[in-house]
Structures are given as C-alpha cells and as structure tokens.
Design a protein around this motif. Structure first.
Motif, PDB file in Angstrom:
ATOM      1  N   VAL A 152       0.849  -1.194   0.000  1.00 59.50           N
ATOM      2  CA  VAL A 152       0.000   0.000   0.000  1.00 59.50           C
ATOM      3  C   VAL A 152       0.885   1.246   0.000  1.00 59.50           C
ATOM      4  N   ILE A 153       0.453   2.269  -0.700  1.00 56.21           N
ATOM      5  CA  ILE A 153       1.228   3.511  -0.768  1.00 56.21           C
ATOM      6  C   ILE A 153       1.067   4.272   0.547  1.00 56.21           C
ATOM      7  N   ARG A 154       2.206   4.471   1.243  1.00 57.09           N
ATOM      8  CA  ARG A 154       2.185   5.227   2.501  1.00 57.09           C
ATOM      9  C   ARG A 154       2.528   6.694   2.276  1.00 57.09           C
ATOM     10  N   GLY A 155       3.373   6.911   1.276  1.00 58.68           N
ATOM     11  CA  GLY A 155       3.774   8.285   1.001  1.00 58.68           C
ATOM     12  C   GLY A 155       4.074   8.441  -0.480  1.00 58.68           C
ATOM     13  N   ALA A 156       3.793   9.616  -1.027  1.00 60.85           N
ATOM     14  CA  ALA A 156       4.067   9.864  -2.442  1.00 60.85           C
ATOM     15  C   ALA A 156       4.634  11.266  -2.604  1.00 60.85           C
ATOM     16  N   ARG A 157       5.565  11.381  -3.546  1.00 59.09           N
ATOM     17  CA  ARG A 157       6.129  12.695  -3.869  1.00 59.09           C
ATOM     18  C   ARG A 157       6.069  12.852  -5.378  1.00 59.09           C
ATOM     19  N   LEU A 158       5.628  14.028  -5.803  1.00 62.46           N
ATOM     20  CA  LEU A 158       5.573  14.264  -7.253  1.00 62.46           C
ATOM     21  C   LEU A 158       5.790  15.739  -7.550  1.00 62.46           C
ATOM     22  N   ALA A 159       6.755  16.012  -8.432  1.00 51.63           N
ATOM     23  CA  ALA A 159       6.886  17.357  -9.003  1.00 51.63           C
ATOM     24  C   ALA A 159       7.083  17.179 -10.500  1.00 51.63           C
ATOM     25  N   ALA A 194      -1.965  17.398  -4.870  1.00 54.97           N
ATOM     26  CA  ALA A 194      -3.273  16.739  -5.002  1.00 54.97           C
ATOM     27  C   ALA A 194      -3.107  15.325  -5.560  1.00 54.97           C
ATOM     28  N   VAL A 195      -2.192  15.192  -6.509  1.00 54.84           N
ATOM     29  CA  VAL A 195      -1.933  13.863  -7.065  1.00 54.84           C
ATOM     30  C   VAL A 195      -1.344  12.967  -5.974  1.00 54.84           C
ATOM     31  N   GLU A 196      -0.412  13.514  -5.208  1.00 56.73           N
ATOM     32  CA  GLU A 196       0.195  12.749  -4.113  1.00 56.73           C
ATOM     33  C   GLU A 196      -0.887  12.259  -3.147  1.00 56.73           C
ATOM     34  N   ARG A 240      -5.155  12.421 -13.170  1.00 59.28           N
ATOM     35  CA  ARG A 240      -6.168  13.220 -13.869  1.00 59.28           C
ATOM     36  C   ARG A 240      -6.212  14.660 -13.361  1.00 59.28           C
ATOM     37  N   SER A 241      -5.981  14.822 -12.070  1.00 57.58           N
ATOM     38  CA  SER A 241      -6.092  16.173 -11.512  1.00 57.58           C
ATOM     39  C   SER A 241      -4.893  17.052 -11.881  1.00 57.58           C
ATOM     40  N   ALA A 242      -3.880  16.451 -12.506  1.00 62.34           N
ATOM     41  CA  ALA A 242      -2.640  17.206 -12.751  1.00 62.34           C
ATOM     42  C   ALA A 242      -2.858  18.426 -13.635  1.00 62.34           C
ATOM     43  N   VAL A 243      -3.802  18.348 -14.553  1.00 60.14           N
ATOM     44  CA  VAL A 243      -3.974  19.461 -15.501  1.00 60.14           C
ATOM     45  C   VAL A 243      -5.073  20.430 -15.058  1.00 60.14           C
ATOM     46  N   GLU A 244      -5.588  20.238 -13.850  1.00 58.40           N
ATOM     47  CA  GLU A 244      -6.601  21.186 -13.377  1.00 58.40           C
ATOM     48  C   GLU A 244      -6.007  22.578 -13.295  1.00 58.40           C
ATOM     49  N   GLY A 245      -6.720  23.528 -13.843  1.00 56.69           N
ATOM     50  CA  GLY A 245      -6.247  24.912 -13.800  1.00 56.69           C
ATOM     51  C   GLY A 245      -5.204  25.237 -14.852  1.00 56.69           C
ATOM     52  N   ALA A 246      -4.853  24.257 -15.675  1.00 56.10           N
ATOM     53  CA  ALA A 246      -3.843  24.526 -16.704  1.00 56.10           C
ATOM     54  C   ALA A 246      -4.414  25.456 -17.765  1.00 56.10           C
ATOM     55  N   ARG A 247      -3.538  26.336 -18.273  1.00 53.27           N
ATOM     56  CA  ARG A 247      -3.947  27.278 -19.321  1.00 53.27           C
ATOM     57  C   ARG A 247      -3.066  27.072 -20.541  1.00 53.27           C
ATOM     58  N   PRO A 248      -3.507  26.257 -21.494  1.00 48.76           N
ATOM     59  CA  PRO A 248      -2.668  26.025 -22.673  1.00 48.76           C
ATOM     60  C   PRO A 248      -2.598  27.257 -23.557  1.00 48.76           C
TER      61      PRO A 248
END
Lengths: 325, 706
Positions: free
Chosen positions: A251-258, A271-273, A291-299
């Motif tokens: 099970v995932i106990r901790g996540a890091r993402l940049a 939010a993804v973490e 999926r939430s990664a692109v929330e608020g993105a302005r292409p």
C-alpha cells in the motif's frame, strides 16, 4: 558582448560583499556566458566564486547535503547520491550534456534563466528581460512553454531538471547574505511571474546559495525521473516528472511528485500525491490520481499537447519507481 | 592500369590532418594586420531602413568602419548566373539600397580591430525601420503560387507541368485510391563549420579564403559583383567542415567581407554566427505536396498525380527536383506532375542534401505505403508489381537500375521477413515496434571538368583540380583514381583541390564529383601515363585533360542511382517518444570507389534523414518573419543517442554508360528515402499516419491515437 572585469574571491564573506554591491557572481558560467554573448545579460563586473569551499557532497545523519558549487557531474557520479537519492542522480544525468554537467554548479543550475527564445533575442518583446515590453511568446512560438503558473506577462517554463527532483523531495536550501543565514524549502526559491516576471527568485540582495539539503525518507530509494522530449539528449523537457513512492505491505504510505516543462517554476503536485495515499500502486490508481494534474492549466496556441502528455508522463514515472533504474 | 586501388576501403588520406588540427579551414587563414567584420542583421521582416545611427558606433574602441546602404560603395553587380543560381530573378544586392526583404538581411557591417570590438559595436548600432508585415507562410491565406518561369518550356530541366496519359481520369476510375497532402518543414543545413571568409586586397587583386563548395563559381561571382576580371580574384578553400549545399552559392557575407577589406585597406575576416546561418545562406524550402495514386485491385498503378509547391523568395525563383522522380520511379501509363512556387518575404532557399528528391520522394513513398495497406500488399511487393522496364517519363532505357536488387539485399540484411504487417502488431516489452521501407533515387549527373596531373623526377605525382571536399572523402577517392591510373601507390600521389586557379571543376554537390572530377583526373593521368610510355625520360611530365559525358550515351539513357531503405523504430505508447532503432540502406550506385567512405557517406545521409523525419524544422514567426529557433539548442538535429545502428550495403552494379569510371554518385541519395521509411514505420508501429514533417511526440500522442 559588453566588456567586463572579472575578479576572484576566496571567502564567502567577500562574495556576499561583492554581490551586495551589485556585482554578478559566476560559477560554472554555463548560463551566464551564453546570455552575455547574446547581450541579454550585460554585467560589467563579474566575481568568480569557484574558489569558495562550497563543493562538498556529504551525508549528515541520513540527509544528503550538496554544496552549491558541486558540479552536476560530480553529484550525479557520487556513490552516496546514487545510493541514498537516486532521483537526484537521474535528474542530473537527464538534465544536461556531459560537457555542461562538468561545468555547471548546483547553485547555478537552480538560478539558471529561462529558455524562451524571445527572452534570448534582445530585439524581441520580453517582459522578463525588459519589463513592460510585452511577451512575444504569447502570439508566437510557444510549443515549449508553460501551462501552469503562467500570467499574461510571462509563460516561460523553468528549465532545470534537478530543481524538479529537489522540489519533489522536500529539499531545503541554506543561503547566506549580509543579514546572516537562513534556510527555506527549495520550492520557495522560485517566484511565479505574475506581473513582475523579471523577478525570478526570492534571494535577497547579496544572498548566495551555500548548500541544498535533501532529507532521506522511505520514498527516497523508490524514486525516478522521467523526461520526455523529441530527441534523446540535449533538449529541454517537453514534460518531465520526478516521482517517489513509499510502499509498505503493498500500500502507498507516502508519495512525492513534481513536474517540469509545464510550469513557470518546478511544480509540486500535492493533489496527485494525496490521491495515492492508501492505494495499491498500479496503473489504474496512478491514472486516476494523475487526472487532476492538468486542473487549472492554461494552454497556449502551440502547447495543447502538454495537457495530453502530462498525465501519462506522471503515470509512467510512478510505474518506473517500481522498476530498477 | 588495374592495380586494384579503386575499390579498396582505404582510410582517409586527410584523416590525420583533420583530427590533429593541421587541416586549415577558411577561417584559419588569418592574415597579418587583419581586421574583423560583423554583420548587423535586419530585425524586421519587411520594409525599409529609416536610419542608421553610425556616429556613436564609429567612436567606439577599435571601430574602423560602419558600412550601410548610406555609405557603402555602389558595386557593379554585373550579370552572372551559374547552374547553382536560380534561373529567374536577381541575387540580393547587399547594402545597395534601403529595402529590407526578409528578417535577418544584412543592413550594415561593422569593422573593428578585434572581434570583441566588432561584435560589441555591431550590437550597439541602432538601425531604425519603416516595417511592414511580411508574408512567410507558403500555405497561409496570403500565399500566391506562381508557375516557375524556368519550368514553362516542355523541355525544361525541371518542367512545371509534365504529363503522360490522362492521370486525372484514370484516378477517377481507379478501384483503389490514395489522395493525400504531405507537408515538410523548412530546414537549415547547419553544418558544424560556420560560413567564413577572409578577404585580402592587393591593388585590384582580391584573395578570398572562403568556405565554398565551388571555388571557381565564387571567383566568377565576386568578380562580377565587383566588376573585376575573374583572373583578379583567387578563392582558396582546401577544407570544408560540412556544408550539405549551403556553400554552393556565394552569399552576401562574401561580398561584405571583400567590401569591408577594400574600405578599411586591410585584410578582413568575417565569420557568420550560428543565428546568422538561418538568415542569408539558404534553406531547404518548406514544401506542400499532394500525391494521388490510383491502382487496380491487384496493385498495378493506373494513375499518379503529384502536385508540389515549394517556397521561394520574392526576388529569385529557387527550383528543385520536387516532382522529377515521380515520372520514372514506377511503371504507370497515366502520370501528371505539377510544380509551383510561392514567393515569400524570406531569403532565397537553396539546395540541401538530396534537394527536391528527398522531399518529393517522401510524399510519393508515403503514399505508396498507404496504397500497399489499402491493397493489403507487402509494400515491397507493391513496388515489385510496378517496376518499370524503362524510364517511362523520358521513354529511354535506364543505363542501369538495381532497385529490386536493392530491395532483395536490404530485406535480407534487415530481416524484413520478420515483420508482421498489421499496425501495432509488433512489440518489444512496452514499446511499439514499427518497420518501414521506402525507395530512394537520385540522378547520376555529370558535368565537364578539367584536371592537371604531373609526374615528377622523384617518381611521385601531383594532381590538381579546383574541386572541393566537404566530407565525403574526395581527397581520398581522387587519390585512388590517380594512383590506379598512373600505376603508383597512393603514398606517391599528392592530390590538391580548393583553389580557383587550378583547372575548373563543377560544384561539389549534386553527387557528381566522383563522376566528373574523377573522370577528369583519370583523363589527365592517362595522358601523363601515355606520354611516359612513349619512353620520354625528362620530368616533369605534365598534362591537363578534360572530360565530359559521352553525348551519345547521355541522349540514349536515363541515368539514376537507386536504393531501398529499411528502418525500425520504437514508440513509447504512453508518452509518444519516437526513437529510430536501426536503419539499413541498400544502394545501386555503379562502381564503389572506396567502400569505407561510401558507407560513411551513407550513414551520414541517414543521420540527416532522421533529422528531417523527426526533428528538423525552422520556425518562422508569422508576425515578423523571424526564425525563432535559430539556435543549436532549439533547432533539433540528431545527437549521438539518436543515432543507432546504421548500415549501408551496395549491390554489384556495372554501368558502362554513365562515365569511364562507371560511378553514379552517392552523396545525395543517402538522405533520400530515410524520412518516408521512418514515417511508414511510425504508421506500422502506432497505426497513425503522420503526413507532416518532422513527426513529433505530439503528432503520435494527441487525439488518443496511440
């Protein structure tokens, strides 16, 4: 290139004094010299800080501490770095060609300037180079530009790869200045462009980066950097992801993402973490979280594809954490 | 004569000089008292120079002169056009008036004592403009296509319109059809060595150490521009650090170096920056092409329509062989080709490796692959079913044609039989694997050339001709021809090139150097050998001899090289990265003079083809015509990691008609065919047909098609 003088300093105090008086510090020079040749940068007095005792790589308890003058190549090849924080080594190797890695320092890497082509052409409009002159990238070539953290004044991405890894790993940095020393998260070094894109970082006048500290965590070993680009080397990221997982008992106990290549600064994705915690690490879980990664993105006109490329890049990076580097 | 030196895989005779730095390139010929010139390039894409504020710059340290249209000498610009210049239009007259025709056009040149002073002063020069908005998109709403003037005659070398049968009717009636549009981005040559000229006057005599693929033309062009007799100009260029066509023409910077040197009364060195090499030294024009194929259900072509449009400048009509190969590559009774130009506010394009053919064959060979899928035929089988016995465009037999032998050899070496034709059917772990194939072709040209050979008292020989060596190994291959013809070892032959006062050679481009220069050297060496065979004892024995193609053979035969190219790629299905894994080319090029060099030339061409397919494009900003990515970090070309296993093979081919050496040329065809083979492999891997080059991640990733 404008004529300039260069002097060498041998103490941190002298470097601080020089920087406080408006002189420009130079370490590897891989960004600054380029920009001076194009006259984007026009410093008249350079101060060479390469003799300062700030290139050590050491372990402090379980933290990895990297001096600001350590070369990218030396950090990437260091056995402790590879053992304790492989994400740092991988992001450095993906980050530049061997020639550049041999010259460029960690501190300089964090302070490198953007790769927007209009920033690098002195006759083009650029609010970062020439405040209130406009942003040529908005109506021009912007395929490589940011979709997160942009403003109407600047849409350039932060170009560093290792900075993405440092932000993911909650690294902190120690800086010294005329008013003494302070320590803060690397993430807080970078400013959003807002309406002042010429202000890029939060260092105070005269401050210089001394070292970065990367805390060890159970996620550190299971961490990967994925850089997506059209050619295999010597290209800045279209999209990149620094991902780390702490998995115990399946099970995932901790996540890091940049992520890199998409933000005006290295972009932490909390939010993804959060969406991963408590889940079983598999592709569907990663996809749902990404999926939430692109929330608020302005292409922009030329970079819609980043909306489609970012989630799978995140998914692949998390998948890779379960594979051997 | 036959000592077997021709055909040997000798290492380069100049290799040691190149890797030790002993080889001297144009910019290495520094002259005593030399000053430095730096070009100031227009920062608008169209309009007029309104003012040049030179007074402040003239006072800067070391500045010797600031030349603009306001004070530059009026040059003669006498009429001169060679076959490498566009037939229609007039070359740019540099600093002769206030007009700005394209972004980056030289508007001034600053001369100073040191390069740093000249660079700083050039950057400081303030030029003001009355700017207009340029038109730089050849597919945009303001683009207007024209019929190229030099293509109007039916017997033109590059006819604008050519037809046999009724292709449109046959297309309408064809049971199986492909009708698609292919768009190839503008590319710049980007050789390692920048353009460079050192100019030195002595009275009315001018010496130029200048990067050039044809020193005798640079001599003639500069003489015409300055109103001098050609013998007053000497051009020297013993080594070239890559060119790919960009140094065929004599561009404005050569004129500016000579102008500046005369103005300041001392030698002047002028080296273009990387960015300036995107402005005034030509480019592969962007092309937009429609290919329509009609076929019977059993895969016999009944119609081929090829309509191609290329960009050119407003002041010259640059033409290339965009539609030529289509007229003879396959057997088909109904073929119609059309070639048009779109004049734009840019500099004039010029030939870039595989000029015309590389772009035209891309469209045709992608369409053939699409047709093979519609017919459910193996793409090689489709080509076999349409293999012609003769050149049906010219109604002539081929002097030699080994296309099917190339497919056989290439398929075997590549392992084509392992391919499963269904798209997305081959995998390696997570990766989608694609295998693609395409034909390649390029004409076997030949031009008159003259060489001089000299047998010396010590038993060695010297051979001289005003040829060039931009990398294919001309120094070595010509030494082999001379040594074999004279019956000497290669160590006893000293071959020299790259001086305009040597006997004249044609341009080093168009894959005709081996044929033309080699034949002239052979003729001169035969003349020397025959003189020596008469028992003549005195030395030196010198002979100058010329060669040209047998006119009867030229009239009787259609002469082309052919090849088959195989590529394997891998696509990451998650993030869309496309990587070439291996490429195999098989070529029929007549006699191979040096297999090692030939192989090297082919793999170099493949690298260029990988760039064309997946990376290279010059992006112009529509607002001001600026090449936005004029930088080695932003204009992508393959790096080491992108260059996997590349192999070239040569089928045994004897062609007695092309020339006495039996060689057909190799430099250009090496790039032709690579890009379509890659694009076809992308379709095989991902099931997505991309008809725009370069093919990038976003093309295969977006719209969820992978």
């Amino acid at each position: 290139m404008f004529p300039f003088t260069i002097e060498k300093v041998t103490s941190v105090e002298a470097a601080i004094a020089a920087a406080s008086s408006g002189r420009r510090l130079i370490a590897g020079g891989t960004t600054l010299i380029d920009l001076m040749r194009e006259e984007v940068e026009q410093p008249q007095q350079l101060v060479d800080i390469n003799a300062l005792p700030m290139s050590e790589i050491r372990i402090d308890r379980s933290d990895l501490v990297i001096g600001a003058l350590a070369r990218m190549a030396d950090v990437a090849a260091h056995p402790d770095v590879q053992r304790l924080q492989p994400l740092i080594a991988e992001s450095l190797i993906e980050g530049a060609s061997p020639q550049l890695r041999n010259m460029a320092s960690i501190g300089g890497n964090l302070l490198q300037r953007v790769r927007c082509p209009y920033f690098r052409m002195v006759d083009a409009a650029c609010n970062k180079r020439n405040p209130r002159s406009g942003c040529a990238a908005l109506g021009g070539l912007n395929a490589g530009h940011a979709i997160l953290g942009t403003s109407d004044h600047c849409v350039a991405t932060h170009p560093s790869d290792v900075a993405v890894a440092l932000v993911a790993l909650d690294a902190t940095m120690r800086v010294k200045g005329p008013k003494g020393e302070r320590t803060f998260p690397v993430e807080e070094l970078f400013r959003l462009p807002g309406d002042t894109p010429h202000l890029e970082h939060t260092l105070l006048p005269g401050e210089l980066i001394v070292e970065v500290r990367i805390p060890w965590g159970p996620h550190s070993r299971r961490a990967r950097y994925l850089k997506v680009r059209d050619r295999a080397s010597y290209e800045f990221a279209l999209v990149s992801a620094a991902a780390a997982l702490d998995v115990a008992e399946g099970v995932i106990r901790g996540a890091r993402l940049a992520v890199g290549g998409v933000g005006t600064r290295p972009w932490r994705m909390r939010a993804v973490e959060a969406a991963l915690i408590g889940k079983v690490p598999d592709r569907r879980v990663f996809q749902a979280a990404a999926r939430s990664a692109v929330e608020g993105a302005r292409p922009l006109s030329g970079n819609h594809y980043k909306l489609e490329l970012l989630p799978p890049t995140i998914v692949r990076a998390f998948e890779m954490t379960g594979e051997i580097a | 004569m036959t000592t077997g030196i021709i055909g040997q895989p000798l290492p380069r005779v100049d290799g040691r000089a190149k890797v030790t730095g002993a080889a001297r390139y144009a910019a290495d010929f520094n002259q005593p008292g030399q000053a430095y010139a730096v070009i100031v390039s227009a920062t608008v894409g169209l309009g007029r120079v309104a003012g040049v504020d030179s007074a402040a710059v003239e006072k800067m340290p070391g500045v010797l002169a600031v030349l603009s249209h306001l004070n530059a000498p009026r040059l003669a610009y006498g009429p001169h056009k060679s076959y490498i210049d566009p037939a229609t239009g007039e070359r740019l007259h540099v600093l002769q008036d206030e007009r700005v025709r394209f972004h980056g056009q030289p508007v001034a040149v600053v001369v100073a004592t040191t390069i740093a002073q000249a660079e700083r002063a050039a950057a400081a020069l303030r030029v003001s403009y009355n700017a207009e908005r340029p038109v730089v998109d050849c597919a945009g709403p303001e683009a207007r296509a024209i019929v190229p003037e030099a293509g109007r005659q039916p017997d033109a070398r590059l006819p604008a319109d050519k037809a046999r049968g009724d292709a449109d009717r046959a297309l309408a009636e064809a049971p199986v059809k492909v009708d698609e549009t292919y768009d190839i981005a503008r590319e710049n040559h980007n050789p390692m060595e920048p353009h460079a000229t050192i100019a030195s006057w002595s009275g009315d005599r001018l010496t130029l150490w200048s990067k050039s693929q044809v020193v005798v033309n640079e001599q003639a062009e500069i003489a015409a521009i300055f109103g001098l007799p050609p013998e007053s100009v000497t051009v020297i260029c013993p080594f070239i650090g890559g060119a790919f066509g960009t140094s065929l023409r004599t561009w404005p910077h050569v004129t500016l170096a000579a102008m500046a040197a005369r103005h300041v009364g001392r030698p002047v060195k002028l080296v273009l920056t990387r960015k300036q090499m995107f402005f005034t030294t030509g480019h592969r024009p962007r092309t937009v092409q429609r290919i329509a194929l009609g076929a019977t259900a059993d895969g016999k072509l009944t119609s081929v329509v090829h309509e191609g449009t290329g960009e050119t400048s407003r002041y010259e009509e640059f033409m290339e062989a965009l539609t030529s190969v289509t007229t003879f590559l396959y057997s088909c009774p109904n073929v119609r080709t059309r070639y048009r130009l779109v004049p734009l506010d840019t500099g004039t394009p010029n030939h870039m490796r595989g000029p015309g053919e590389a772009s035209g064959v891309f469209a045709l060979e992608c369409a053939m692959d699409e047709l093979a899928y519609k017919l459910r035929l193996d793409p090689i089988d489709l080509r076999r079913r349409n293999e012609p016995a003769t050149d049906q465009g010219e109604n002539k037999p081929f002097s030699s044609r080994s296309l099917m032998k190339c497919y056989d050899l290439g398929a075997e070496r590549f392992g084509w039989s392992r391919r499963t034709p269904e798209p997305r059917s081959m995998r390696d772990g997570r990766l989608l694997i694609g295998m693609g194939v395409a034909s390649a072709s390029y004409p076997a040209f030949h031009a008159p050339a003259t060489a001089r050979a000299r047998l010396l008292p010590d038993g060695t020989a010297e051979v001289e001709i005003a040829a060039s060596d931009m990398g294919p190994g001309t120094y070595t291959s010509m030494t082999q021809v001379a040594a074999e013809t004279l019956g000497l070892s290669v160590e006893r032959v000293r071959f020299s090139l790259g001086r305009s006062d040597y006997p004249p050679a044609p341009s080093h481009g168009g894959s005709w150097t081996m044929a033309s220069v080699g034949s002239a050297i052979r003729a001169a060496c035969i003349a020397v050998r025959e003189e020596a065979a008469k028992g003549r004892k005195d030395r030196p024995i010198e002979a100058t001899a010329s060669s040209q193609r047998d006119p009867e053979a030229a009239a009787r035969f259609s002469m082309h090289s052919f090849g088959a190219v195989f590529v394997e790629i891998a696509i990451d299905p998650d993030v869309g990265t496309i990587r070439v894994r291996r490429a195999v080319g098989a070529y029929g090029i007549g006699r191979v003079v040096n297999p090692r060099l030939a192989s090297s030339q082919c793999t170099g061409g493949m690298v260029g083809g990988i760039g064309m397919a997946l990376m290279e494009r010059t992006v112009l900003d529509a607002r001001d015509g600026r090449p936005v990515n004029a930088h080695m970090a932003d204009y992508l070309m393959p790096v080491n990691l992108d260059i996997p296993q590349l192999e070239a093979h040569f089928v045994a081919e004897t062609d007695p008609h092309v020339n006495a050496l039996g060689v057909k040329g190799l430099g250009e065809i090496a790039l032709v065919g690579i890009a379509p083979a890659i694009a076809n492999a992308v379709f095989h891997a991902a099931g997505k047909r991309v008809r725009t080059l370069p093919i990038r991640i976003e093309d295969v990733l977006t719209r969820r098609s992978v």
